[in-house]
Motif scaffolding. Structure first.
Motif, short mmCIF file in Angstrom:
data_model
loop_
_atom_site.label_atom_id
_atom_site.label_comp_id
_atom_site.label_asym_id
_atom_site.label_seq_id
_atom_site.Cartn_x
_atom_site.Cartn_y
_atom_site.Cartn_z
N PHE A 184 -10.89 6.90 1.18
CA PHE A 184 -10.63 6.94 2.68
C PHE A 184 -9.09 7.31 3.17
CE2 PHE A 184 -13.40 2.95 1.75
CZ PHE A 184 -14.66 3.79 1.93
N GLY A 185 -8.54 8.13 1.99
CA GLY A 185 -7.24 8.62 2.50
C GLY A 185 -6.02 7.96 2.48
N VAL A 186 -6.05 6.35 1.98
CA VAL A 186 -4.92 5.74 1.71
C VAL A 186 -4.75 5.53 0.15
CG1 VAL A 186 -4.07 3.33 2.27
CG2 VAL A 186 -5.63 4.81 3.89
N GLY A 187 -3.38 5.51 -0.02
CA GLY A 187 -3.02 5.19 -1.37
C GLY A 187 -2.83 3.99 -2.09
N ALA A 223 13.00 6.26 4.97
CA ALA A 223 12.38 6.89 6.16
C ALA A 223 11.21 7.70 5.73
CB ALA A 223 13.96 7.84 6.62
N LEU A 224 11.39 8.51 4.39
CA LEU A 224 9.99 9.05 4.26
C LEU A 224 8.86 8.14 3.95
CD1 LEU A 224 8.58 11.89 3.17
CD2 LEU A 224 9.56 11.16 0.82
N ALA A 225 9.13 6.86 3.31
CA ALA A 225 8.03 6.05 3.23
C ALA A 225 7.50 5.68 4.47
CB ALA A 225 8.56 4.97 2.46
N ARG A 226 8.19 5.44 5.72
CA ARG A 226 7.73 5.04 6.97
C ARG A 226 6.92 6.30 7.54
NH1 ARG A 226 12.34 3.60 8.40
NH2 ARG A 226 13.23 5.42 9.52
N GLU A 227 7.55 7.31 7.39
CA GLU A 227 6.94 8.67 8.02
C GLU A 227 5.36 8.72 7.32
OE1 GLU A 227 9.21 12.06 7.35
OE2 GLU A 227 10.84 11.38 8.57
N LEU A 228 5.27 8.42 6.03
CA LEU A 228 3.94 8.63 5.24
C LEU A 228 3.13 7.09 5.60
CD1 LEU A 228 5.20 10.38 2.16
CD2 LEU A 228 4.01 11.38 4.09
N GLY A 229 3.53 6.13 6.36
CA GLY A 229 2.88 4.92 6.19
C GLY A 229 2.63 3.95 5.12
N ALA A 230 3.71 4.29 3.91
CA ALA A 230 3.68 3.68 2.82
C ALA A 230 4.39 2.24 3.09
CB ALA A 230 4.32 4.38 1.69
N GLY A 279 -4.16 7.99 9.16
CA GLY A 279 -3.06 8.81 9.77
C GLY A 279 -3.47 10.44 9.49
N SER A 280 -2.72 11.13 10.14
CA SER A 280 -2.82 12.56 10.16
C SER A 280 -2.50 12.95 8.69
CB SER A 280 -2.12 13.32 11.32
OG SER A 280 -0.78 13.17 11.14
N ASP A 281 -3.23 14.10 8.31
CA ASP A 281 -3.03 14.50 6.86
C ASP A 281 -1.47 14.94 6.74
OD1 ASP A 281 -3.32 15.21 4.07
OD2 ASP A 281 -4.11 17.30 4.82
N ASP A 282 -0.78 14.51 5.51
CA ASP A 282 0.53 15.19 5.45
C ASP A 282 0.81 15.44 4.01
OD1 ASP A 282 3.28 15.11 4.81
OD2 ASP A 282 3.70 14.11 6.58
N ASP A 314 1.06 -1.09 -0.04
CA ASP A 314 -0.01 0.07 0.15
C ASP A 314 0.78 1.11 0.04
OD1 ASP A 314 -2.08 -1.80 0.05
OD2 ASP A 314 -2.61 -1.57 2.29
N GLY A 315 0.37 2.41 -0.34
CA GLY A 315 0.82 3.66 -0.56
C GLY A 315 0.65 4.31 0.82
N SER A 316 0.71 5.67 0.83
CA SER A 316 0.64 6.52 2.21
C SER A 316 -0.79 6.37 2.80
CB SER A 316 1.14 7.97 1.80
OG SER A 316 0.80 8.62 2.92
N THR A 317 -0.73 6.27 4.07
CA THR A 317 -1.99 6.29 4.74
C THR A 317 -2.38 7.78 5.37
OG1 THR A 317 -0.75 6.01 6.98
CG2 THR A 317 -1.48 4.08 5.46
N ARG A 318 -1.72 8.84 4.67
CA ARG A 318 -1.84 9.93 5.12
C ARG A 318 -2.42 11.06 3.81
NH1 ARG A 318 2.93 11.52 9.31
NH2 ARG A 318 1.62 12.95 9.87
N HIS A 319 -3.35 10.60 3.30
CA HIS A 319 -4.04 11.40 2.32
C HIS A 319 -5.33 12.08 2.55
CE1 HIS A 319 -1.58 10.42 -1.27
NE2 HIS A 319 -1.46 9.15 -0.78
N GLY A 320 -5.15 13.40 3.29
CA GLY A 320 -6.22 14.13 3.69
C GLY A 320 -7.00 13.79 4.63
N PRO A 321 -8.24 14.47 5.17
CA PRO A 321 -8.80 14.24 6.48
C PRO A 321 -9.49 13.15 6.69
CG PRO A 321 -9.91 15.89 5.06
CD PRO A 321 -8.67 15.51 4.37
N ARG A 322 -9.62 12.29 5.63
CA ARG A 322 -10.34 10.80 5.87
C ARG A 322 -9.06 9.69 6.07
NH1 ARG A 322 -14.33 9.28 0.99
NH2 ARG A 322 -15.19 8.05 2.55
#
Length: 226
Positions: free
Chosen positions: A214-217, A180-187, A149-152, A138-146
């Motif tokens: 739902f805000g996950v890539g 490191a960036l992928a981890r921060e973004l939940g990817a 994770g918190s929006d990033d 999966d990609g980032s879990t931080r896409h928008g308010p839905r």
């Protein structure tokens, strides 16, 4: 030699019984994932990353999505005893396998923090196998308010870059992704994508799509030999 690879996500929402109230909203991800997996020759070798660490799962093996809300039994093949406690990527591999009617040789789970060099080494070891390669992540879990994770604001550019790299089968670009960036973004898919990038080419992209319900890539792509 691996002649074709498919990249798919592995969220529970792929299974319609688990998202009864949102089956229509999640249908595009489901349809794209099934279409990509359906282009793989059998048998499959699947690769995914998980925080549980390194493990290999081989058939006969069966499990259920009960831990995700509904008892949907699935099997990697053979005549297994039901009810094994399987990681989500293994369950999703089994669900896809049943719908694509192919055999699975095994599912390789790697740590989601696997160093890039180790990802490449695994890709090279897989290269000589006569199989279709299913890459789950999966990609980032931080896409928008839905998002869970918190929006990033970095999530959009990150997944846009991943989409372009998968669409063009850019192995060098994938290997340059920052763990490191992928981890921060939940990817969590970063390590699995880099295992794919470690499989020697040449490759060409044969289609790529991106979704973010739902805000996950979620990335879906197919690679093939020229």
């Amino acid at each position: 030699m691996i002649s074709r690879a498919a990249v798919v996500p592995h969220p529970p929402l792929l299974v319609p019984e688990l998202v009864a109230g949102a089956a229509a909203e999640t249908e595009p991800v489901r349809a794209a994932s099934l279409a990509a997996a359906g282009k793989l020759p059998g048998p499959w070798v699947a690769v995914a990353a998980a925080p549980t660490g390194r493990a290999t799962f081989v058939p006969p093996l069966a499990g259920t999505f009960l831990g995700y809300g509904v008892d949907v039994p699935v099997s990697l093949g053979g005549d297994p005893a039901p009810g094994a406690d399987l990681p989500l990527p293994v369950l999703v591999t089994a669900w896809l396998r049943e719908r694509c009617a192919v055999e699975v040789s095994r599912v390789e789970i790697v740590p989601d923090d696997l160093p890039v060099g180790d990802c490449v080494a695994l890709g090279r070891r897989l290269a000589s196998e006569d199989c279709g390669l299913l890459v789950l992540g999966d990609g980032s879990t931080r896409h928008g308010p839905r998002s869970p994770g918190s929006d990033d604001e970095r999530s959009g550019p990150f997944d846009a870059a991943v989409h372009d790299l998968l669409a063009t089968a850019d192995t060098d670009g994938l290997l340059a992704l920052d763990p490191a960036l992928a981890r921060e973004l939940g990817a969590q898919g970063r390590a699995a994508w880099q295992v794919l990038a470690g499989v020697p080419g040449p490759w060409r992209g044969a289609g790529a799509e991106f979704f973010a319900p739902f805000g996950v890539g979620y990335h879906v792509a197919v690679w093939e030999r020229p």
